[in-house]
Design an enzyme around this catalytic site. Structure first.
Site, mmCIF file in Angstrom:
data_model
loop_
_atom_site.group_PDB
_atom_site.id
_atom_site.type_symbol
_atom_site.label_atom_id
_atom_site.label_comp_id
_atom_site.label_asym_id
_atom_site.label_seq_id
_atom_site.Cartn_x
_atom_site.Cartn_y
_atom_site.Cartn_z
ATOM 1 N N ALA A 1 0.711 -1.062 -0.315
ATOM 2 C CA ALA A 1 0.219 0.020 0.092
ATOM 3 C C ALA A 1 0.756 0.965 0.123
ATOM 4 O O ALA A 1 0.297 2.315 -0.176
ATOM 5 C CB ALA A 1 -0.692 0.245 1.139
ATOM 6 N N ARG B 1 -0.263 8.083 -12.515
ATOM 7 C CA ARG B 1 -1.660 8.216 -12.934
ATOM 8 C C ARG B 1 -3.188 8.017 -12.921
ATOM 9 O O ARG B 1 -3.634 8.863 -13.676
ATOM 10 C CB ARG B 1 -1.417 6.718 -13.666
ATOM 11 C CG ARG B 1 -0.676 6.413 -14.741
ATOM 12 C CD ARG B 1 -0.349 5.054 -15.814
ATOM 13 N NE ARG B 1 0.148 4.005 -14.374
ATOM 14 C CZ ARG B 1 -0.238 3.012 -14.599
ATOM 15 N NH1 ARG B 1 -0.604 2.308 -15.764
ATOM 16 N NH2 ARG B 1 0.354 1.915 -14.203
ATOM 17 N N GLY C 1 2.795 -7.953 -16.051
ATOM 18 C CA GLY C 1 4.075 -8.513 -16.087
ATOM 19 C C GLY C 1 3.627 -9.615 -17.024
ATOM 20 O O GLY C 1 3.048 -10.231 -16.659
ATOM 21 N N ASN D 1 -5.145 1.907 -11.870
ATOM 22 C CA ASN D 1 -4.367 2.643 -12.119
ATOM 23 C C ASN D 1 -4.825 3.696 -11.909
ATOM 24 O O ASN D 1 -4.299 5.779 -12.044
ATOM 25 C CB ASN D 1 -3.575 2.252 -13.224
ATOM 26 C CG ASN D 1 -2.356 1.097 -12.257
ATOM 27 O OD1 ASN D 1 -2.095 0.789 -11.379
ATOM 28 N ND2 ASN D 1 -2.678 0.318 -13.286
ATOM 29 N N ALA E 1 -49.259 24.678 3.304
ATOM 30 C CA ALA E 1 -48.310 25.352 2.015
ATOM 31 C C ALA E 1 -47.346 26.023 2.659
ATOM 32 O O ALA E 1 -47.708 27.255 2.984
ATOM 33 C CB ALA E 1 -48.699 25.047 0.181
ATOM 34 N N ASN F 1 -35.052 29.556 12.337
ATOM 35 C CA ASN F 1 -34.690 28.349 13.363
ATOM 36 C C ASN F 1 -33.694 29.848 13.601
ATOM 37 O O ASN F 1 -32.308 29.335 14.530
ATOM 38 C CB ASN F 1 -34.365 27.335 13.464
ATOM 39 C CG ASN F 1 -33.467 27.317 12.265
ATOM 40 O OD1 ASN F 1 -33.547 28.005 11.292
ATOM 41 N ND2 ASN F 1 -33.435 25.551 12.250
ATOM 42 N N TYR F 2 -33.139 30.573 13.145
ATOM 43 C CA TYR F 2 -31.439 31.443 12.813
ATOM 44 C C TYR F 2 -31.513 32.572 13.019
ATOM 45 O O TYR F 2 -32.454 33.518 12.636
ATOM 46 C CB TYR F 2 -30.658 30.420 12.115
ATOM 47 C CG TYR F 2 -29.353 31.011 11.532
ATOM 48 C CD1 TYR F 2 -28.588 31.001 12.939
ATOM 49 C CD2 TYR F 2 -28.984 31.631 11.061
ATOM 50 C CE1 TYR F 2 -27.371 31.483 13.434
ATOM 51 C CE2 TYR F 2 -27.627 32.601 10.392
ATOM 52 C CZ TYR F 2 -26.602 31.993 12.031
ATOM 53 O OH TYR F 2 -25.295 32.661 11.837
ATOM 54 N N SER G 1 -51.823 28.035 5.765
ATOM 55 C CA SER G 1 -51.198 28.267 4.458
ATOM 56 C C SER G 1 -49.962 29.357 4.618
ATOM 57 O O SER G 1 -50.344 30.349 5.297
ATOM 58 C CB SER G 1 -51.369 28.978 3.340
ATOM 59 O OG SER G 1 -52.312 26.743 2.436
ATOM 60 N N ALA H 1 -54.076 31.824 8.133
ATOM 61 C CA ALA H 1 -53.442 31.440 6.849
ATOM 62 C C ALA H 1 -52.733 32.757 6.790
ATOM 63 O O ALA H 1 -53.034 33.836 7.489
ATOM 64 C CB ALA H 1 -54.049 31.964 5.555
#
Length: 478
Positions: free
Chosen positions: A12, A18, A146, A234, A386, A392-393, A411, A429
């Site tokens: 290894a 390559r 080889g 390779n 929808a 949340n930040y 919605s 809504a």
């Protein structure tokens, strides 16, 4: 049970130029794990008493992967002397001095070789009383490998490397795979006599064969019928080809185990994935990492799940999900994005164009469409309208939203965390929820609607809108 007469040395140390990559070649992935990890798994399955890995290029990164997978492996650093012969020499020196058994040599860039084939090689080695037994294969294009030289009666004669081969020898299609079983004593003796008189000025391990043969040791070359087992990697083209071949075998294996795969050519399944019987996988699906899919679930089309759990009879359609849990009989998608920490309870729904992150959505609850739900806990049988968003930040920290059971939101609601919606509550809504909503309450934040009659004709006189409004105000011609 550990075999005290068997040791494994894994080569290894190579750079793999390559690949043209800053990442070590053997850390490139195939079916979800690094190339070297495939070889480590095979070595581990042999129950050898010692496993040695010889490393050099990006030594720490490679060693970390090896030790994490096989803590008992012995890590050996290759020195400045080049060549596979030198690498094996150093690996052999790491074994106990009294070790006199069989030494299996594997290459970390030959990932498809299985333990059964190596066990067969070891068996041939023992039955033949060999000092060296090597694995060979016939390649349609043997360029770079080889060649195995045999006598007229088919007996092994030698190995010649590509750069040292004659024109006639280059026509030979039987190649040396780089997988060997050596007698430990014969290997020590042969390595001590190897020089570097070759085109690469390296200490070739293949030259050990010549030394063993010269000393009268028996050598056998065993050819495999499946060349993919010994295919080396390779470059990236070979990596891709091996990936396609391995994936086709993985997919076929799951098909034979009771999984329906509609289009194997566009379905990719990592090695660590677990699938139950009667799972159905539609075209264009990738199952990655340690994903688990339970009986009767349908995944796809065009979905990527990474390290996810999918429950029994769930349906996941056109979805990208990572580190998510999808409960039994739940539905996800199409066009859903489930980020880490998403948990969808039994019978729940995450619908079209919904993104979730660190969100726990209870049994039977639904987030049907056009929503972002992050850092949120939702109870059971709740339905979000929808366009629901959990804000949340606040540019300093993340905050949590808690939505109870049997809640129904209108919605286009925004829940500004931290906020809690009690069980059974409703929201109108367009509501922006900034304060906690008690159980059973209706939350609204919509100002009374005000209509300013004639505004368009006064402020936008002469426009098409003004003309249309004027025409609409005229009494019917009849």
């Amino acid at each position: 049970m550990t075999n005290p007469d068997l040791a494994v040395i894994i080569l290894a140390a190579g750079q793999g130029t390559r690949m043209k990559s800053s990442r070590p070649k053997i850390l490139h992935q195939l079916a979800g794990i690094p190339l070297v990890s495939h070889v480590l798994a095979t070595a581990d399955a042999l129950s050898a008493s010692h496993i040695v890995a010889v490393v050099r290029h990006e030594r720490d990164a490679v060693a970390e992967v090896i030790v994490e997978q096989l803590p008992e492996a012995i890590i050996v650093d290759q020195d400045e002397a080049p060549g596979t012969g030198r690498a094996v020499e150093l690996g052999l020196a790491a074994l106990p001095s009294e070790f006199a058994g069989h030494v299996v040599v594997l290459s970390a860039d030959v990932p498809l070789l299985d333990a059964a084939t190596i066990r067969g090689l070891v068996s041939s080695h023992e039955l033949g009383g060999n000092k060296l037994t090597l694995l060979s294969a016939h390649f349609a294009d043997p360029t770079g490998a080889g060649r195995i030289l045999r006598s007229s009666d088919g007996a092994f004669e030698a190995i010649v490397e590509q750069k040292d081969a004659t024109a006639d020898q280059l026509l030979i299609t039987e190649i040396n795979s780089g997988v060997y079983v050596f007698d430990a004593t014969a290997l020590r003796d042969a390595l001590s006599a190897i020089g570097t008189d070759n085109a690469q000025n390296e200490k070739y391990l293949t030259d050990a064969a010549a030394g063993i043969r010269a000393s009268g040791g028996r050598i056998e070359a065993v050819s495999v019928s499946d060349p993919w087992l010994v295919a080396g990697i390779n470059d990236r083209a070979q990596l891709s080809a091996a990936g396609v071949e391995l994936n086709s075998r993985i997919v076929r294996g799951w098909q034979l185990a009771g999984v329906t795969v509609h289009d194997p050519a566009t379905t990719w399944i990592d090695l660590a994935v677990t699938l139950a019987e009667d799972v159905e996988i539609l075209p264009g699906t990738q199952l990655k990492g340690a994903t688990v899919v339970d009986r009767g679930a349908i995944v796809g089309p065009d979905s990527t799940l990474t390290d996810c759990e999918v429950g029994e009879n769930a349906v996941v359609k056109r979805t990208d999900a990572t580190l998510a849990v999808i409960g039994a009989n739940a539905t996800v998608g199409p066009f859903a994005y489930l980020r880490a920490g998403t948990y969808l309870g039994e019978g729940g729904k995450i619908g079209t164009f919904v993104e979730t992150k660190n969100a726990r959505i209870g049994r039977g609850s639904k987030v049907p469409h056009l929503s972002y739900i992050g850092d949120t806990t939702i109870g059971e049988h709740t339905n979000l309208g929808a366009g629901a968003i959990t804000a949340n930040y606040d540019d300093i920290t993340k905050h949590h939203t808690e939505i109870g059971s049997h809640v129904h939101s209108g919605s286009h609601n925004v829940f500004v965390a931290p906020v809690r919606i009690g069980d059974g509550a409703k929201t109108g809504a367009g509501t922006v929820v900034r304060k906690d909503v008690p159980a059973g309450a209706l939350a609204i934040s919509v100002a009374p609607q005000r209509n300013i009659v004639g505004w368009v004709e006064e402020k936008r006189a002469g426009t098409a809108s003004a003309k249309a409004a004027a025409a609409a105000e005229k009494p019917d011609a009849e």
